[in-house]
Write a protein that holds these residues in place. Sequence first.
Motif, PDB file in Angstrom:
ATOM      1  N   SER A  91      71.136   5.012  35.107  1.00 27.27           N
ATOM      2  CA  SER A  91      69.676   5.444  35.297  1.00 27.27           C
ATOM      3  C   SER A  91      68.928   5.634  33.952  1.00 27.27           C
ATOM      4  CB  SER A  91      69.633   6.908  35.955  1.00 27.27           C
ATOM      5  OG  SER A  91      70.437   6.951  37.131  1.00 27.27           O
ATOM      6  N   TYR A  92      69.374   5.793  33.206  1.00 30.22           N
ATOM      7  CA  TYR A  92      68.733   5.854  31.860  1.00 30.22           C
ATOM      8  C   TYR A  92      68.389   4.550  31.299  1.00 30.22           C
ATOM      9  CZ  TYR A  92      67.983   6.407  26.433  1.00 30.22           C
ATOM     10  OH  TYR A  92      67.514   6.480  25.323  1.00 30.22           O
ATOM     11  N   VAL A 151      63.700  12.611  26.963  1.00 29.42           N
ATOM     12  CA  VAL A 151      63.396  11.478  26.267  1.00 29.42           C
ATOM     13  C   VAL A 151      62.681  10.270  27.166  1.00 29.42           C
ATOM     14  CG1 VAL A 151      63.890   9.358  24.777  1.00 29.42           C
ATOM     15  CG2 VAL A 151      64.408  11.709  24.010  1.00 29.42           C
ATOM     16  N   ALA A 152      63.553  10.378  28.188  1.00 26.19           N
ATOM     17  CA  ALA A 152      63.238   9.342  29.297  1.00 26.19           C
ATOM     18  C   ALA A 152      61.960   9.690  29.882  1.00 26.19           C
ATOM     19  CB  ALA A 152      64.421   9.258  30.479  1.00 26.19           C
ATOM     20  N   CYS A 153      61.530  11.019  30.272  1.00 26.81           N
ATOM     21  CA  CYS A 153      60.217  11.424  30.893  1.00 26.81           C
ATOM     22  C   CYS A 153      59.035  11.165  29.697  1.00 26.81           C
ATOM     23  CB  CYS A 153      60.126  12.895  30.929  1.00 26.81           C
ATOM     24  SG  CYS A 153      61.384  13.559  32.149  1.00 26.81           S
ATOM     25  N   ALA A 154      59.257  11.204  28.406  1.00 21.88           N
ATOM     26  CA  ALA A 154      58.371  10.946  27.291  1.00 21.88           C
ATOM     27  C   ALA A 154      58.093   9.342  27.416  1.00 21.88           C
ATOM     28  CB  ALA A 154      58.818  11.326  26.335  1.00 21.88           C
ATOM     29  N   MET A 207      58.864  11.619  20.848  1.00 20.24           N
ATOM     30  CA  MET A 207      58.814  10.189  21.787  1.00 20.24           C
ATOM     31  C   MET A 207      57.498   9.934  22.550  1.00 20.24           C
ATOM     32  SD  MET A 207      60.382   7.426  22.243  1.00 20.24           S
ATOM     33  CE  MET A 207      61.886   7.899  21.580  1.00 20.24           C
ATOM     34  N   VAL A 208      56.838  11.107  22.800  1.00 18.00           N
ATOM     35  CA  VAL A 208      55.335  10.991  23.063  1.00 18.00           C
ATOM     36  C   VAL A 208      54.891  10.443  22.246  1.00 18.00           C
ATOM     37  CG1 VAL A 208      53.310  12.099  23.898  1.00 18.00           C
ATOM     38  CG2 VAL A 208      55.348  12.681  24.836  1.00 18.00           C
TER      39      VAL A 208
END
Length: 413
Positions: A67-68, A116-119, A167-168
């Motif tokens: 998924s990542y 991190v994935a959300c960002a 990461m944003v």
Amino acid sequence: MTGEPEGAGPMMIGQPPRTRRQALGKMMWFGIWLLYLAGPVGQLLRAGASTTERLGGGLGLALFVLSYFVVVFRHMWRKSTGPLMYAALALMLTLSTALSWTLDFSWLVLFIFTSVACAVVLPWWQSRWAIPLVAAVLLAVGARYPEIRGYYFFAYGLPALGSGFMMVGVQHLIRTTTELRAARQEVARLAANDERLRLARDLHDLLGHSLSLITLKSELAGRMLPDRPSDAARQVADIEQVSRQALVDVREAVTGYRRPRLAVELAGARAALRTAGVRLTADPALEGEYRGLAADEEGALAWALREAVTNVVRHSGARHCELLLAEEWEADERRYLCLTVLDDGAGPPRAQQDGNGLSGLRERLALAEGRLETGPAPRGSGFALRAFVPVGAAPRRAPAAPEISPESVNDPA
């Protein structure tokens, strides 16, 4: 030419990979962070782990890593947030919670990858809430392990928040870099268009004037032969001189160094009008330097003089041409220098539409903050062209207009 294939250069920030080598490099860059999963993997491989833990944990970990990579690499190529991306993020959060709750506190590291994935995927207005939510779930799950309550906030909670918001910032930097790169390309395109337009205007004005003069002198030389060979030879010599000067002007125009001057263009106008049999009356102010007139403004007036004289020679059928130079104060309290070209020819065309020459002249004057006015001559017959450019310095004392005498009138050859 370096022989390097297109797309084989270094990978630029904010650009999707263009070759397999670049894609592999990005995969290695993202994959290196999977080393932080050493804790969960070690927990699965420990001696006392049951078969159920190993199978369930291994399957869950594989699904989480898949998924990542789906989230990261799909966003790398498409940069879009759709149902698949939201589903992958929800699955990562669910797996992080389930594996951390049922297996061991070392699985809390999965929340950092989820943050991190959300960002990476979500826009700022969503990620600024999603990242704290992921960190809150992490803290809630970690509270069930008494042995880490003293430090798990610093070991897992702060890294989840910090990595997500860092990461944003990286995503914002990537977007800014992409926009700057697009802006540079647009500036380069506009600069190339401006240079092509400048070159087209210069070549039209230069060659139109010179070729018209060469045509007139060639016709005149043809009429002089065979009765007046010496006069015809002088016209041929003039043709050679004009053609050589035209070649020099074209070279200077191509390199961008040509700055026409009023006095020089006046000399060319006298020669062209004399050859065409047009009598000229010129204002003495055109002969010398005009104080307060910048080089760009003088160049615009010089181009106006050249274009106007070319039109007189080619289209007007006039017998007399008059050149005037005077200052005028406008309603905006600015002082302008006005070049006026009058002839007694056929007058403006009925269509009242500018050709390429006048259109290019309007653009030249607009670049110098000036303007162009055309229309019928004040006397009722003929054509009038008035070119205005601003004057910056204090006005000089204009010389008194002399009486028209035979010396100030150029009779046709």
